[in-house]
Design an enzyme around this catalytic site. Structure first.
Site, mmCIF file in Angstrom:
data_model
loop_
_atom_site.group_PDB
_atom_site.id
_atom_site.type_symbol
_atom_site.label_atom_id
_atom_site.label_comp_id
_atom_site.label_asym_id
_atom_site.label_seq_id
_atom_site.Cartn_x
_atom_site.Cartn_y
_atom_site.Cartn_z
ATOM 1 N N GLU A 194 0.895 -1.177 0.000
ATOM 2 C CA GLU A 194 0.000 0.000 0.000
ATOM 3 C C GLU A 194 0.928 1.221 0.000
ATOM 4 O OE1 GLU A 194 -2.234 0.520 3.648
ATOM 5 O OE2 GLU A 194 -3.574 2.025 2.784
ATOM 6 N N ASP A 272 -12.450 -0.585 2.154
ATOM 7 C CA ASP A 272 -11.443 -0.406 3.210
ATOM 8 C C ASP A 272 -12.060 0.149 4.501
ATOM 9 O OD1 ASP A 272 -8.906 -0.699 4.233
ATOM 10 O OD2 ASP A 272 -7.998 0.948 3.117
ATOM 11 N N ASP A 273 -12.190 1.467 4.595
ATOM 12 C CA ASP A 273 -12.759 2.133 5.775
ATOM 13 C C ASP A 273 -13.755 3.189 5.294
ATOM 14 O OD1 ASP A 273 -10.810 1.058 7.949
ATOM 15 O OD2 ASP A 273 -9.505 1.774 6.347
HETATM 16 N N1 HPA Z 1 -3.936 -0.004 5.812
HETATM 17 C C1 HPA Z 1 -3.382 -0.354 6.966
HETATM 18 N N2 HPA Z 1 -4.085 -0.438 8.089
HETATM 19 C C2 HPA Z 1 -5.383 -0.179 8.050
HETATM 20 C C3 HPA Z 1 -6.008 0.194 6.884
HETATM 21 C C4 HPA Z 1 -5.245 0.267 5.697
HETATM 22 O O1 HPA Z 1 -5.720 0.565 4.595
HETATM 23 N N3 HPA Z 1 -7.311 0.405 7.194
HETATM 24 C C5 HPA Z 1 -7.459 0.150 8.502
HETATM 25 N N4 HPA Z 1 -6.290 -0.196 9.036
HETATM 26 ZN ZN ZN Z 2 -7.189 -2.035 4.857
#
Ligand code: HPA
Ligand code: ZN
Length: 321
Positions: A194, A272-273
């Protein structure tokens, strides 16, 4: 068209579905003082410069989650959003250490989430799995303790994952924890590539036995890795709006989702969130459709990939495809 297609979501942190409205409701219910005056105030604070600036706010927000009912309400609200978006199968992450480290029992967290998911299957027909993530900024010993603590509930989980601050915390740090988890019959996935380098994707596969990579967008930096991921059809759970909000790509138009898809990588679209990044899964599909001019065939391929990359049984999967 996007709405009409039944889809699976494979990269979703349940704590990341905490909408400001529910945050305020739970804060009031649990007598917690929030550092914000209003829902608008909270939304205004959601301006991130990178992964860490998001994680600081996200872990603070999770502080309102105290009781089994809170975890139930959080999960139920997400399932209603799944219904709206025509998500028929979801594999959700939770971060036990975010809660156990502030004195909430593991059992409180998992029971609330699990009972809402059961209700979701009964009342909404949405199938689901739970993946327990370890926080990679904490020690491997802490992750091992969490794995041991979770043993009575392993039958409610499909696997383990790895999230939180990526750079400086390579997958190799958790090799023994993941080996033990796999010995217990759990599957392995991991966030990698990421913000971290392509090497972390290799590490997740080779050291942790990860069957699926969360994000993985940095894979294109390493041609050999791309070849491997295509050949072995290792799924990548990509989260476009998250990548835009956390500045993994400056503009959604620069995102490499289409390029990865056209190379034959098994890429999927996820939220994701969503409460923090401004969109649930259909918003993510719509945003990339528009920013990258995806064709209807490409959208269909992404939706098919969501089932092929999932951990649902082959029989169920054929029913969806
Ligand atoms: N990356 C890393 N940790 C996380 C993420 C993410 O996208 N979302 C919630 N915790
Ligand atoms: Zn994530």
């Amino acid at each position: 068209m996007i709405h009409a297609l039944p889809k699976a979501e494979l990269h979703l942190h349940i704590e990341g579905t905490l909408e400001p409205e529910l945050m305020f409701e739970l804060a009031a219910r649990n007598n917690i003082q929030l550092p914000y005056h209003s829902v608008e105030d909270v939304r205004r604070a959601y301006e991130f410069s990178d992964l860490q600036s998001f994680l600081d706010i996200y872990y603070a927000g999770a502080g309102v989650l105290q009781t089994e009912q809170d975890f139930y309400d959080l999960t139920w609200a997400y399932l209603l959003r799944c219904q709206q978006d025509n998500v028929v199968h979801t594999e959700i992450f939770f971060d036990p250490q975010t809660h156990t480290d502030r004195g909430i029992h593991f059992e409180t967290v998992i029971k609330g989430i699990h009972s809402a998911l059961q209700e979701g299957e009964k009342k909404l027909g949405i199938t689901s799995q739970i993946i327990m993530c370890f926080l990679r900024h904490l020690s491997a010993e802490a992750a091992m303790q969490t794995l041991e603590m979770s043993r009575p509930w392993h039958h409610w989980m499909i696997g383990v994952g790895l999230d939180s601050s990526e750079v400086g915390h390579p997958p190799e740090k958790f090799k023994a924890v993941f080996a033990r988890a796999r010995h217990y019959g759990l599957k392995a996935v991991a966030h990698a590539g990421e913000e971290g380098p392509a090497d972390y994707i290799w590490g997740a596969i080779k050291s942790l036995g990860a069957e699926r990579i969360d994000h993985g967008v940095r894979c294109e930096d390493d041609q050999q890795l791309v070849n491997y991921l295509v050949e072995h059809q290792v799924p990548l759970t990509v989260c476009p709006l998250s990548n835009e909000k956390l500045k993994v790509f400056s503009h959604l138009e620069d995102h490499n989702l289409k390029s990865m898809l056209n190379k034959g990588l098994l890429v999927t679209v996820n939220s994701d969130d969503p409460a923090y990044f401004g969109g649930y899964v259909n918003d993510n599909y719509r945003a990339v459709q528009s920013a990258l001019s995806l064709t209807d065939d490409e959208i269909c391929q992404l939706v098919k990939n969501s089932f092929n990359a999932s951990f649902i049984s082959t029989e169920l999967r054929t029913g969806y495809l």
